[in-house]
Design a protein around this motif. Structure first.
Motif, PDB file in Angstrom:
ATOM      1  N   GLU A 118       0.824  -1.244  -0.160  1.00 54.43           N
ATOM      2  CA  GLU A 118      -0.300  -0.018   0.129  1.00 54.43           C
ATOM      3  C   GLU A 118       0.998   1.081   0.038  1.00 54.43           C
ATOM      4  O   GLU A 118       0.506   2.133  -0.720  1.00 54.43           O
ATOM      5  CB  GLU A 118      -0.854  -0.100   1.132  1.00 54.43           C
ATOM      6  N   GLY A 119       1.942   1.195   0.859  1.00 55.59           N
ATOM      7  CA  GLY A 119       2.879   2.252   0.886  1.00 55.59           C
ATOM      8  C   GLY A 119       3.350   2.466  -0.491  1.00 55.59           C
ATOM      9  O   GLY A 119       3.854   3.833  -0.899  1.00 55.59           O
ATOM     10  N   LYS A 122       1.167   4.191  -2.818  1.00 55.82           N
ATOM     11  CA  LYS A 122       0.619   5.599  -2.479  1.00 55.82           C
ATOM     12  C   LYS A 122       1.817   6.477  -2.779  1.00 55.82           C
ATOM     13  O   LYS A 122       1.733   7.553  -3.507  1.00 55.82           O
ATOM     14  CB  LYS A 122       0.743   5.655  -0.901  1.00 55.82           C
ATOM     15  N   ARG A 125       1.826   6.793  -6.905  1.00 61.02           N
ATOM     16  CA  ARG A 125       0.725   7.667  -7.059  1.00 61.02           C
ATOM     17  C   ARG A 125       1.172   9.339  -6.472  1.00 61.02           C
ATOM     18  O   ARG A 125       0.752  10.387  -7.447  1.00 61.02           O
ATOM     19  CB  ARG A 125      -0.476   7.462  -6.492  1.00 61.02           C
ATOM     20  N   LYS A 126       2.055   9.328  -5.577  1.00 64.22           N
ATOM     21  CA  LYS A 126       2.360  10.622  -5.121  1.00 64.22           C
ATOM     22  C   LYS A 126       3.562  11.248  -6.222  1.00 64.22           C
ATOM     23  O   LYS A 126       3.492  12.564  -6.578  1.00 64.22           O
ATOM     24  CB  LYS A 126       3.044  10.778  -3.813  1.00 64.22           C
ATOM     25  N   TYR A 136      -1.553   8.120 -12.594  1.00 64.56           N
ATOM     26  CA  TYR A 136      -1.663   7.560 -11.475  1.00 64.56           C
ATOM     27  C   TYR A 136      -1.862   5.866 -11.549  1.00 64.56           C
ATOM     28  O   TYR A 136      -1.987   5.133 -10.612  1.00 64.56           O
ATOM     29  CB  TYR A 136      -3.202   7.925 -10.632  1.00 64.56           C
ATOM     30  N   ALA A 151      -6.712  -2.119  -1.968  1.00 69.32           N
ATOM     31  CA  ALA A 151      -6.143  -1.620  -2.956  1.00 69.32           C
ATOM     32  C   ALA A 151      -5.057  -2.392  -3.356  1.00 69.32           C
ATOM     33  O   ALA A 151      -4.807  -2.728  -4.687  1.00 69.32           O
ATOM     34  CB  ALA A 151      -5.120  -0.223  -2.678  1.00 69.32           C
ATOM     35  N   PHE A 279       6.922  12.031   0.402  1.00 69.72           N
ATOM     36  CA  PHE A 279       5.634  12.039   1.162  1.00 69.72           C
ATOM     37  C   PHE A 279       5.836  13.440   2.069  1.00 69.72           C
ATOM     38  O   PHE A 279       6.922  13.867   2.545  1.00 69.72           O
ATOM     39  CB  PHE A 279       5.560  10.930   2.248  1.00 69.72           C
ATOM     40  N   ASP A 283       0.890  12.449   4.982  1.00 69.53           N
ATOM     41  CA  ASP A 283       0.495  11.485   3.783  1.00 69.53           C
ATOM     42  C   ASP A 283       0.583  10.128   3.975  1.00 69.53           C
ATOM     43  O   ASP A 283       0.004   9.192   3.617  1.00 69.53           O
ATOM     44  CB  ASP A 283       1.504  11.833   2.698  1.00 69.53           C
ATOM     45  N   GLN A 284       1.563   9.546   4.857  1.00 70.43           N
ATOM     46  CA  GLN A 284       1.490   8.085   5.106  1.00 70.43           C
ATOM     47  C   GLN A 284       2.025   7.943   6.523  1.00 70.43           C
ATOM     48  O   GLN A 284       2.800   8.774   7.324  1.00 70.43           O
ATOM     49  CB  GLN A 284       2.829   7.502   4.183  1.00 70.43           C
TER      50      GLN A 284
END
Length: 407
Positions: A118-119, A122, A125-126, A136, A151, A279, A283-284
């Motif tokens: 997941e990280g 993310k 996408r960042k 994305y 996800a 990040f 954000d995370q």
């Protein structure tokens, strides 16, 4: 073997207890595991099981290794948790160890492989938002497995999950493994990353070709997109190198680790290069990210793999395992014997994987069948030749008993 009335009653008791208190998510055998040591598990009835699934490639040092017991006692007497709002000493030491032995500069710690992936999603996408005009989409492979969050299930290429928990998280495009044309056709202005396992574990041990990965690396450089390698199952010595990417002469931009990194303790990590440290605060994160107890365990496990050269050992024992499986293949019709290090598999001549797993368990051997035709083996990195020989003996007996034979 016929069950005794006493055995049937005990199994009924286990079933009733489980149904009363546990949410049903899996068909589990009617036994309760009580303790483990080295290559073996014991149930509450005292039956021993030679474990060649390694808790799904988790128990990298075997069951209940002394190094993990010792570090848990030591760290739990000092600091268990301080919150992710603070640094802690084991966190800094473990992060330095991982960056020292890899091609990466930065680490984010988590508790599960899915969380690490997941990280990675993310961060990709960042990156797309900041540097690729809002791109994305992430290209992943069919037959892949990246986790069980919504996800990561969307990223996963298992056909069984196509219509589960709809609507899925959008933005993932699946292409066949080792098919460059399909991958190139999927790349668009919306693509921010390509994400793949170098050995598809849950998919049945399918290995990425070297030329394929090297070409993907060049394509990512040309298009300015990220290359993410999911090493949840392959990392920390499992394939005969510390990390599977080392077999390919290719450096990814992001790598995820889990399973064997904690030797049984819940732990995972996402690593990246310093230029992707993107990040912003908020954000995370996560409550247990970088928890001192987990950090101390991870550092001890990885250091043990390094000190004992268990990657080299995994390569040597993996070669021996493949050789011996090939010797059995003519008798039982085993085919496509494959793998890297101690992540191996073979195909059966009939769709009897579940039956073979059950028969082996009855005889004191734990193996895994990710699909009806496939058997997967992923023992501890400390496995000895004698353990492999014993596994093969039980496997051969089980194959005979259920009638597996060459056609």
């Amino acid at each position: 073997m016929l069950q005794t009335l006493d055995t049937q009653e005990k199994e009924q008791d286990i079933s009733e207890e489980a149904e009363q208190s546990l949410l049903f998510t899996a068909n589990r055998p009617k036994m309760i595991m009580e303790r483990g040591e080295g290559m073996y598990l014991w149930d509450t009835e005292g039956n021993a099981y030679l474990d060649f699934s390694g808790g799904w490639a988790v128990t990298s040092l075997g069951h209940s290794p002394a190094v993990v017991q010792d570090v848990l006692k030591e760290q739990s007497g000092t600091l268990i948790h301080s919150s992710p709002a603070f640094y802690n000493k084991p966190m800094l030491e473990f992060a330095k160890l991982l960056t020292d032995i890899s091609c990466f500069d930065k680490v984010f710690f988590a508790s599960s492989g899915a969380e690490a992936n997941e990280g990675a999603i993310k961060l990709a996408r960042k990156y797309g938002a900041v540097r690729l005009n809002g791109a994305y989409e992430i290209i992943t492979l069919t037959n892949s497995f990246h986790g069980r969050t919504l996800a990561t299930m969307s990223a996963t290429g298992k056909s069984q999950w196509d219509h589960l928990y709809e609507p899925k998280v959008s933005g993932f495009r699946h292409v066949p493994i080792n098919d460059l044309d399909a991958c190139f056709a999927a790349i668009s202005e919306n693509t921010c990353a390509i994400m793949l396992e170098l050995v598809q574990g849950e998919g049945g041990i399918h290995i990425v070709d070297q030329s394929y990965l090297q070409t993907l690396r060049k394509a990512c450089d040309v298009y300015g997109i990220l290359l993410i390698i999911d090493e949840i199952q392959t990392g920390i010595g499992r394939t005969g190198r510390m990390f599977a990417y080392e077999h390919y002469g290719v450096e990814p931009d992001i790598m995820t680790l889990g399973k064997g990194i904690g030797g049984g303790f819940p732990l995972s990590a996402m690593l990246t290069k310093k230029q992707y440290d993107l990040f912003e605060p908020g954000d995370q994160g996560g409550t247990y990210c970088g928890q001192p107890l987990a950090m101390a365990v991870g550092r001890a496990v990885v250091q043990e793999v390094i000190d004992r050269k268990l990657g080299d050992h995994a390569h040597m024992q993996g070669e021996y395992l493949l050789l011996q499986l090939r010797r059995l293949s003519g008798t039982f019709g085993l085919s496509k014997i494959r793998g890297k290090g101690l992540l191996t598999a073979f195909d059966l001549p009939a769709p009897v994987g579940a039956e073979l797993v059950a028969r082996c368990l009855h005889k004191g051997l734990i193996i895994n069948s990710p699909s009806p035709f496939v058997i997967r083996l992923m023992p501890a990195l400390t496995v000895a030749t004698a353990d492999i020989d014993q596994m093969l003996l039980i496997l051969a007996e089980a194959c005979k008993e259920i009638g597996i034979a060459a056609s």
